[in-house]
Design a protein around this motif. Structure first.
Motif, PDB file in Angstrom:
ATOM      1  N   TYR A 465       0.867  -1.175   0.000  1.00 41.48           N
ATOM      2  CA  TYR A 465       0.000   0.000   0.000  1.00 41.48           C
ATOM      3  C   TYR A 465       0.904   1.224   0.000  1.00 41.48           C
ATOM      4  O   TYR A 465       1.692   1.415   0.925  1.00 41.48           O
ATOM      5  CB  TYR A 465      -0.899  -0.005   1.239  1.00 41.48           C
ATOM      6  CG  TYR A 465      -1.794   1.208   1.368  1.00 41.48           C
ATOM      7  CD1 TYR A 465      -2.807   1.456   0.452  1.00 41.48           C
ATOM      8  CD2 TYR A 465      -1.616   2.113   2.420  1.00 41.48           C
ATOM      9  CE1 TYR A 465      -3.630   2.562   0.574  1.00 41.48           C
ATOM     10  CE2 TYR A 465      -2.440   3.218   2.562  1.00 41.48           C
ATOM     11  CZ  TYR A 465      -3.441   3.444   1.629  1.00 41.48           C
ATOM     12  OH  TYR A 465      -4.254   4.545   1.747  1.00 41.48           O
ATOM     13  N   GLN A 467       1.733   5.461  -1.747  1.00 41.82           N
ATOM     14  CA  GLN A 467       1.251   6.663  -2.417  1.00 41.82           C
ATOM     15  C   GLN A 467       2.119   6.947  -3.632  1.00 41.82           C
ATOM     16  O   GLN A 467       3.345   6.939  -3.560  1.00 41.82           O
ATOM     17  CB  GLN A 467       1.284   7.859  -1.465  1.00 41.82           C
ATOM     18  CG  GLN A 467       0.692   9.123  -2.077  1.00 41.82           C
ATOM     19  CD  GLN A 467       0.464  10.204  -1.037  1.00 41.82           C
ATOM     20  OE1 GLN A 467       0.614   9.970   0.164  1.00 41.82           O
ATOM     21  NE2 GLN A 467       0.078  11.393  -1.473  1.00 41.82           N
ATOM     22  N   ARG A 472      -3.443   6.739  -4.095  1.00 41.30           N
ATOM     23  CA  ARG A 472      -3.088   5.617  -3.227  1.00 41.30           C
ATOM     24  C   ARG A 472      -3.249   4.326  -4.031  1.00 41.30           C
ATOM     25  O   ARG A 472      -4.264   4.128  -4.708  1.00 41.30           O
ATOM     26  CB  ARG A 472      -3.983   5.580  -1.996  1.00 41.30           C
ATOM     27  CG  ARG A 472      -3.761   6.742  -1.047  1.00 41.30           C
ATOM     28  CD  ARG A 472      -2.479   6.561  -0.271  1.00 41.30           C
ATOM     29  NE  ARG A 472      -2.254   7.648   0.682  1.00 41.30           N
ATOM     30  CZ  ARG A 472      -1.278   7.658   1.574  1.00 41.30           C
ATOM     31  NH1 ARG A 472      -0.440   6.629   1.628  1.00 41.30           N
ATOM     32  NH2 ARG A 472      -1.127   8.663   2.399  1.00 41.30           N
ATOM     33  N   LYS A 497      -9.843   3.291  -0.437  1.00 42.81           N
ATOM     34  CA  LYS A 497      -8.707   3.712   0.401  1.00 42.81           C
ATOM     35  C   LYS A 497      -9.064   3.560   1.878  1.00 42.81           C
ATOM     36  O   LYS A 497      -8.262   3.063   2.683  1.00 42.81           O
ATOM     37  CB  LYS A 497      -8.358   5.158   0.076  1.00 42.81           C
ATOM     38  CG  LYS A 497      -7.326   5.812   0.990  1.00 42.81           C
ATOM     39  CD  LYS A 497      -7.001   7.206   0.473  1.00 42.81           C
ATOM     40  CE  LYS A 497      -6.203   8.016   1.488  1.00 42.81           C
ATOM     41  NZ  LYS A 497      -7.006   8.497   2.615  1.00 42.81           N
ATOM     42  N   GLU A 501      -7.102   1.013   4.500  1.00 40.82           N
ATOM     43  CA  GLU A 501      -6.474   1.561   5.705  1.00 40.82           C
ATOM     44  C   GLU A 501      -7.084   0.949   6.966  1.00 40.82           C
ATOM     45  O   GLU A 501      -6.369   0.691   7.940  1.00 40.82           O
ATOM     46  CB  GLU A 501      -6.611   3.087   5.701  1.00 40.82           C
ATOM     47  CG  GLU A 501      -5.722   3.741   4.641  1.00 40.82           C
ATOM     48  CD  GLU A 501      -5.825   5.248   4.631  1.00 40.82           C
ATOM     49  OE1 GLU A 501      -6.744   5.800   5.304  1.00 40.82           O
ATOM     50  OE2 GLU A 501      -5.004   5.893   3.941  1.00 40.82           O
TER      51      GLU A 501
END
Length: 780
Positions: A465, A467, A472, A497, A501
């Protein structure tokens, strides 16, 4: 000893006499837990194989207490002799064996001395039994046989090579040679590929053992040499194919597996010089389907029978095809909306519980791990009524902070499920919620992609995961795409996203626990946990499919969307169908119904792009199958309605109500050939610059039935006996050509061996329709 594979070791089946084996089976049913019977009896058979001479009758131990005790204590020593089995599992097996021999002693009026065992340490009695076992003279070759034949993949994961067939038929030396070659080959393969290769090779080895005969004085080494191996493998091919057909397996699949077997054998044994290359190439036939496949494409795998029923059942023939497609789309949308609605409610519930637990970690009091016994201060300090303290205590100490007393320590003795829920730990049901929503958002994600999802690499860097610019991205692998294209990146939206998360946070405790234990699986994204353990699911699909709570949620009427017309019966069917593969398949179908674009489906599912010139003639296979059957029934009904318009049996013949006939004839009465047959499906344009094209296909598949043959005979007779002044509908030319082709083909003798076809032709020939009625229906 490899306990997991003992059941596959054929020599263990002759370790005990038939009489003693039958007696043990009956005794085990009365003394051992049903799920433990086979593993326990396998271990005992392995012990007797190792220390006895075979076909062991146990007469001396069944008639003398001293002999029974010596035998039993050596058996316990045998169980505790293997360090690759955890102490807890040795205790489980040992305890079940103790129950079995207590029953035997009681049944035979003998005395069995107590041997105390523990699930956390090796007791003095167990150590004494171990010493007693080690005094026995053990045959090393027998001991090696019980170990099995393991190999390690490129990642260091252990796999069983399944060489029992070779050992029994060709001996230890030959088996060791094959094992060494497999070990060297395994080091070059990923675990998933290796598991498949070993499974295929196992069947090949069974085939070789089946056809092998030494009556010509040729050893197996000779038969695998340059001059003999091609003939040997051709015999194996024929025997295995016959077995496959007898088991009603797909012949095409068999030929694919045979090609794989030859590939694996070549890579492992020929390319490495272990065995010789054949003088002539191996015979690897290509399987040819009896007819070309329909112009279809995949929407994420073939639809299951329950899915077909949900999508296509009970759609009236009388309505227009466009209305039928609309009904199908409504059904797919309704089912997907229900799953999404329930998952969103549960996702919100998980988020709320996570926020609550964060607050509890600040406000709750922590119970010390020791020194609380007898201290009144800690009476009722934790438990269901003191969730703040329970949560604070757990998150302070972590998973499995105490041994078997951890649940009582946290105030939830006998209620582990409720505790795991309150602690918001990841399990099959919570993972189902999160992963279902994720696949709905990004249907290119597959179960294998999720199973291989590494959040961290070996150096502790976050790689799953990340950026990139303002985006993302989730990153994992699809091994089937090959090493070059294996890595697959998913660009997340705001909602997905938030799911990823939360998933990272949801599995955080599991990850910390596994990392502390030195378990390499801490790097994985998908983990599950209880208060006392954490693991990476061995098989993600199995873990998700066995999540009972999630199935209950989908059927919980309190969670239904009040604006939806979903019923409890619908919800039960949806729950039975649900899987990540099914969700992905539904999304692929949904996208096609929304866009009529194969290209859009290919992009959404991550498939390779197809030739743009072919896109217009392709529709999803389930939809093509549905309309093929529908169009044939519509045409047959149209003919029957015209032919029997004056008959009292008209409605029975077409299974239709009188009030529906006018609508059916308006939509599907005899007319020009349907646009779908004449031109194929038309794909919606995706840009202003693109022009919709139609691509006609030049083949038709006929579903032969007696009634169809009767119709074709009547059409042919009417056309060939017409007057010059008579004019037929345009469609008649199409069906006259079909009639000539089908009837001449059947009469040519090409299909004389097909009893079903010939039987239908016979019945149709002897029971012809009234051609006068048919003629009236076909005339302009």
């Amino acid at each position: 000893m490899n306990v997991k594979t003992l059941n596959e070791l054929s020599l263990l089946k002759t370790a005990l006499s038939v009489e003693y084996s039958n007696y043990l089976a009956l005794a085990a049913e009365s003394s051992i837990s049903p799920t433990k019977i086979q593993p326990v009896l396998n271990v005992y058979a392995a012990f007797c194989y190792l220390v006895k001479q075979g076909n062991y009758s146990a007469l001396e131990i069944l008639n003398d207490s001293s002999s029974l005790n010596a035998h039993f204590q050596s058996l316990i020593g045998f169980v505790y002799n293997y360090d690759d089995i955890t102490i807890k599992y040795r205790y489980v097996i040992g305890n079940q064996l103790k129950n079995l021999f207590c029953y035997i002693a009681q049944d035979k009026h003998l005395t069995l001395d107590e041997v105390k065992l523990s699930n956390s340490k090796i007791t003095e009695e167990a150590s004494s039994c171990l010493a007693q076992f080690r005094e026995l003279n053990i045959d090393k070759s027998k001991s090696d046989y019980l170990d099995g034949w393991q190999v390690l993949s490129k990642e260091g994961k252990e796999h069983e090579a399944h060489l029992d067939t070779l050992y029994v038929n060709f001996g230890e030396a030959f088996t060791n040679k094959v094992h060494l070659a497999l070990k060297n080959y395994a080091f070059t393969q990923k675990s998933s590929s290796l598991a498949h290769a070993l499974k295929v090779l196992k069947k090949l080895f069974v085939g070789i053992a089946t056809v092998y005969t030494d009556r010509d004085g040729l050893t197996i080494e000779t038969l695998l040499s340059r001059n003999y191996v091609q003939l040997l493998f051709h015999k194996v091919f024929k025997v295995l194919f016959v077995c496959s057909q007898a088991a009603h397996n797909c012949p095409k699949d068999f030929h694919i597996k045979w090609r794989n077997a030859i590939t694996y054998y070549t890579e492992c044994f020929i390319n490495t010089g272990v065995f010789s290359e054949p003088h002539k190439p191996f015979i690897v036939p290509d399987w040819k389907d009896p007819k070309d496949a329909a112009p279809t494409f995949s929407i994420g795998g073939n639809a299951t029978q329950p899915e077909n029923l949900r999508w296509f059942a009970n759609i009236p023939l009388k309505i227009k095809d466009e209305e039928a497609v609309s009904i199908i789309q409504q059904r797919v949308d309704r089912d997907m909306a229900h799953v999404r609605h329930v998952c969103l409610l549960k996702f919100e519930e998980l988020l709320e519980r996570e926020d609550r637990n964060k607050a509890f970690q600040s406000t709750g009091l922590v119970k010390p791990l020791s020194g609380t016994a007898g201290n009144g201060k800690y009476k009722n300090f934790v438990g269901e009524d003191k969730l703040d303290n329970t949560v604070a205590t757990f998150y302070a100490h972590g998973i499995a902070a105490k041994d078997t007393t951890y649940l009582p320590f946290l105030g939830f003795q006998g209620n582990a499920s409720q505790l795991n829920t309150e602690l918001n730990l990841p399990n099959g049901s919570t993972l189902n919620v999160l992963l279902t929503l994720l696949v709905m958002e990004h249907p290119l994600i597959t179960p294998s992609w999720l199973a291989e999802w590494d959040l961290f690499d070996v150096n502790g860097n976050m790689v799953g995961y990340k950026q990139v610019g303002n985006q993302r991205i989730a990153v994992s692998y699809k091994s089937r795409k090959g090493s070059t294209n294996a890595q697959q990146e998913v660009v997340l939206n705001e909602f997905s996203k938030s799911i990823v998360e939360f998933l990272m946070h949801h599995t955080r405790m599991s990850r910390e626990y596994l990392k502390q234990k030195g378990d390499v699986n801490w790097r994985k994204m998908i983990l599950t946990a209880t208060a006392t353990n954490a693991i990476r699911p061995y098989n993600l699909n199995t873990t998700l499919h066995s999540a009972i709570d999630f199935c209950d949620w989908l059927q919980d009427e309190t969670l239904f969307d009040k604006s939806s017309d979903i019923t409890l019966e619908d919800a039960q069917a949806i729950s039975d169908i649900h899987s990540l593969r099914s969700i992905r398949r539904h999304r692929g179908f949904q996208i096609y119904l929304e866009t009529r674009s194969m290209d859009a489906v290919a992009e959404a599912l991550g498939h390779e792009k197809k030739d743009a010139n072919l896109l217009t003639s392709y529709i999803p296979k389930p939809l093509m199958d549905f309309f093929n059957a529908r169009w044939i029934r519509q045409f047959q009904n149209a003919i029957l309605l015209e032919a029997m318009k004056d008959s009292v049996h008209r409605l029975d013949a077409v299974n239709m109500r009188a009030q529906d006939i006018e609508e059916f004839l308006s939509n599907h009465g005899i007319s020009n050939i349907p646009e779908h047959f004449d031109h194929g499906f038309t794909q919606q344009t995706t840009t202003d610059s693109e022009v919709s094209e139609s691509l006609g296909f030049d083949k038709l598949t006929y579903t032969i039935s007696t009634s169809l043959l009767q119709l074709l005979m009547a059409i042919r007779f009417v056309v060939e006996s017409r007057d010059d002044e008579e004019s037929f509908l345009d469609i008649v030319a199409h069906w006259y050509q079909s009639a000539v082709f089908v009837l001449d083909t059947l009469s040519s003798g090409k299909h004389s061996a097909d009893d079903d076809l010939m039987g239908m032709l016979d019945i149709a020939t002897n029971n012809k329709l009234d051609t006068h009625s048919i003629k009236e229906a076909l005339l302009c």
